[in-house]
Design an enzyme around this catalytic site. Sequence first.
Site, short mmCIF file in Angstrom:
data_model
loop_
_atom_site.label_atom_id
_atom_site.label_comp_id
_atom_site.label_asym_id
_atom_site.label_seq_id
_atom_site.Cartn_x
_atom_site.Cartn_y
_atom_site.Cartn_z
N TYR A 55 -4.90 3.50 7.53
CA TYR A 55 -5.64 2.93 7.63
C TYR A 55 -6.58 3.25 8.80
O TYR A 55 -6.46 4.62 9.59
CB TYR A 55 -5.86 1.69 7.44
N VAL B 43 0.93 -3.71 3.75
CA VAL B 43 1.24 -5.29 4.44
C VAL B 43 1.97 -5.80 3.72
O VAL B 43 2.05 -6.88 4.66
CB VAL B 43 -0.22 -5.77 3.79
N TYR C 145 -3.00 -2.67 -10.41
CA TYR C 145 -3.10 -2.53 -9.00
C TYR C 145 -1.81 -3.43 -8.64
O TYR C 145 -1.40 -3.46 -7.31
CB TYR C 145 -4.48 -2.21 -9.14
N SER D 267 0.68 -1.05 -0.21
CA SER D 267 -0.12 0.15 -0.36
C SER D 267 0.54 0.69 0.28
O SER D 267 0.07 2.46 -0.29
CB SER D 267 -1.09 -0.34 1.42
N LYS E 45 0.37 3.62 -2.87
CA LYS E 45 -0.94 4.49 -3.35
C LYS E 45 -0.43 6.24 -3.01
O LYS E 45 -0.95 6.71 -3.62
CB LYS E 45 -2.00 3.82 -2.00
#
Length: 318
Positions: free
Chosen positions: A252, A270, A200, A76, A79
């Site tokens: 998150y 992760v 992605y 992530s 992102k």
Amino acid sequence: MNIPKKRIKDPSRKDIEQVFLEAYEIGREAAKEGRVADYIPELAKADPSAFGVYMLDGKGKSVFYGDVFTRFSIQSVCKVIILAFALKYRGFDETFSHVMMEPSGDSFNSILKLDMRSNLPFNPMINAGAIQTVSLLTEDFSFEDILNFSRVLCMDPGIELNEAVYKSEFETGNRNRAIVYLLKSKGVLTADPEKTADLYFKLCSLSVSAETLASLGLVISNGGVNPFTGQQLIEPDHVRTIKSIMFTCGMYDFSGEFGVKVGVPGKSGVGGGMVCAARGPMGIGLYGPALDPFGNSIAAVRAMEHISERLNLHVFDY
Ligand code: GLN
């Protein structure tokens, strides 16, 4: 090791080295409490006791301890790169007409609010929002375009696609496909769903190290400029947006607590990676694949709490 907690005003180089060593010790202990991600089978192979922390400042001085050159998948943390790329080539208004900028308070792969409360994904730092942002790029840009941008932004020509992780994500990414198709069914996602999911997955599978992430953090903390070449890689307004969204959404449903306790714009993945953009300028890259229940590296979180406290890095400190 007896770990002091007191804040250091105007830390010297030696103090900074000492604080990062303390943080390394704290992180190694904390790693014992976490668990590596296993919902992507390839990630389950990581060594849960691995930990490394790398600091790079604007003068090119670095301090590092532990597993800082180990390659792992960015997950992530990509992102942040996706958002930077979208802002650069699609602009602020267009990007944020497709994704919101609100913390979701839900786990990174949640679908709940997307279906119940809103059509647009909450923010670009959760899966739905990142996938939606990727969909703005799929038709006009290739994976190689974004890979090259990543290499420059992170000052790391060694970034590559980790094929094994990509394959593993591709084969088991059913929840992400569900997100793609939910967005498609709502008419929110206009690009091809399979192409979007594939891009992605590939971007999550870029191989980086803690050193790579420290460089990324440094560029963000330095207003989007690579301090060694003077090249403006991200526009200052976009950096402000990216940092704000990292601060409010980067961890998150732990983002609020991280904001209070660490107070530095950061983003986790992760795979165990974390990037932080501290003032100075200072980039901090961390790697510790043992995760907390939110999916953040437990060692990286604890290490950052210590670093921020000792070096006065909280953005609301005085
Ligand atoms: N590739 C991972 C996923 O989509 C990224 C999630 C993460 O790092 N939190 O599930």
